[in-house]
Enzyme design. Structure first.
Site, PDB file in Angstrom:
ATOM      1  N   ASP A   1       0.824  -1.214   0.000  1.00 27.51           N
ATOM      2  CA  ASP A   1       0.000   0.000   0.000  1.00 27.51           C
ATOM      3  C   ASP A   1       0.852   1.256   0.000  1.00 27.51           C
ATOM      4  OD1 ASP A   1      -0.962  -2.158   2.116  1.00 27.51           O
ATOM      5  OD2 ASP A   1      -2.728  -1.496   1.005  1.00 27.51           O
TER       6      ASP A   1
ATOM      7  N   GLU B   1       1.058  -5.957  -4.626  1.00 30.85           N
ATOM      8  CA  GLU B   1       0.736  -5.179  -5.819  1.00 30.85           C
ATOM      9  C   GLU B   1       1.829  -4.218  -6.259  1.00 30.85           C
ATOM     10  OE1 GLU B   1      -3.090  -3.466  -5.973  1.00 30.85           O
ATOM     11  OE2 GLU B   1      -4.097  -5.268  -5.286  1.00 30.85           O
TER      12      GLU B   1
END
Length: 390
Positions: free
Chosen positions: A22, A282
């Site tokens: 994040d 990610e």
């Protein structure tokens, strides 16, 4: 793209769920918006310790600080009153985190209203294209929020990529001396440079011990470079002691070397310098795609194994029908492949197909370049929303 004559401010609200994914995404986006597009960015972050691991100059006890041209605020709670002057022209909530109610109330008082975006998680699933840029009215206030999805097609926001990244990568990978000097700063020897170099970044449940056992018996030398704290049990067992940064041990054909956590630009170089990259979450999968090297993704686990569906969707787009890549990736993620599958056989098939995987990676890289980059696409959309509001 926003005109440079029209000063623009942007706020990113980031709650850290995956320790580095994040904050990694938000920090890259914030820097790019500021450095390449002249946007004045304020980043609200709830976990400065995770932030500091990828950006060592971050001060843990500062409520407000300026880092690389970005204003950073420690987001401690949902309290506080905000004035209209505190609200940015563009407001991004990352992964749908709840912005403080006082900030939302101030947004509703702005004229014109800020462009409010929910920057969602990365997925290759088909439904993403239909949801990208969809509006969502606030239930009580005169505010409109839009969903913005990164992705792998022209009908999404694309992937985060700095303008100079590809050229920086090419120069580094074409300069063996620079690559060797970079790795030598972590203790990598000339013999290790000449081996197959694998970077390993994964979640704790990855079957790392099984891979270490296979790599020890490899016909050629392998060097595995692991950030400190990653796969801690397997690394500790292999080394036979503390797995602190700088620790290393060779057993059979395998050398495992523990690296310190490094700033993001150096992590990019690590990916560029390796022959194969195991990445997680990610942020690092996006950087692996831009590295131009074969990679294996360890996807962030979700309830009810929803992540397995996301993984299959990605492989359906990325793997190009290379069966060994699909099978190995699914097994690495414990995603429905026979639990008794023979790890040595899976690795041998994957290893034999690495040249084909490398060619597919190059083709995928070129395809992703064609979709533009996330930061510019986001600003283009925000500008179109501001023009509609005028």
């Amino acid at each position: 793209m926003l005109a440079t004559t029209n000063p623009t401010t942007l706020a990113i609200f980031c709650k850290v769920v995956d320790n580095y994914g994040d904050i990694g995404i938000c920090w890259r986006l914030a820097r790019q918006l500021q450095h390449e597009h002249g946007v004045a960015v304020t980043m609200w972050v709830d976990n400065l310790r995770s932030f500091q691991r990828i950006c060592p100059v971050v001060e843990l006890d500062a409520d407000a600080q300026r880092v690389a041209g970005v204003d950073v605020r420690h987001w401690r709670d949902q309290e506080g009153a905000f004035a209209v002057a505190d609200v940015a022209d563009i407001v991004i909530e990352f992964f749908g985190c709840d912005i403080p109610p006082g900030y939302i109330a101030a947004m509703a008082q702005c004229e014109p209203r800020p462009v409010w975006l929910n920057l969602e998680g990365l997925s290759a699933e088909e439904w993403v294209e239909g949801c990208h840029t969809l509006p969502s009215p606030h239930p009580r206030l005169p505010l409109l929020k839009h969903f913005f999805f990164p992705g792998f097609t022209a009908n999404t926001g694309g992937l985060l990529r700095e303008a100079a990244l590809d050229e920086q990568r090419r120069q580094f990978q074409q300069d063996p001396a620079a690559m060797a000097a970079f790795l030598a700063s972590f203790g990598v020897t000339a013999a290790e440079m000449a081996s197959t170099r694998i970077s390993l970044f994964c979640y704790p449940h990855a079957p790392v011990a099984e891979m270490f056992a296979i790599w020890q018996g490899s016909a050629s030398a392998i060097t595995c470079l692991v950030p400190e704290g990653v796969a801690a049990d397997a690394v500790r067992d292999f080394i036979g002691g503390a797995a602190d940064a700088g620790a290393a041990r060779t057993r059979g054909s395998l050398t495992v070397r523990v690296l310190p956590f490094v700033p993001q630009p150096d992590y990019d170089k690590l990916l560029w310098a390796c022959d194969l990259n195991f990445v997680r979450g990610e942020d690092s999968i996006v950087r692996a795609q831009w590295a131009g090297r074969p990679f294996v993704w360890h996807i962030y686990p979700q309830d009810e194994d929803l992540h397995h569906k996301k993984l299959r969707a990605f492989l359906g787009r990325y793997s190009g029908g290379i069966v060994s890549l699909d099978t190995f990736s699914l097994r690495w993620n414990d995603a429905g492949v026979d639990a008794g599958a023979d790890w040595p056989a899976l690795w041998r098939a994957f290893e034999a197909d690495l040249p084909a995987i490398a060619r597919r990676t190059d083709a995928w890289h070129a395809e992703m370049l064609g979709h533009g980059d996330l930061a510019a696409n986001l600003l283009d959309f925000a500008q179109s929303m501001r023009q509609l509001a005028d």
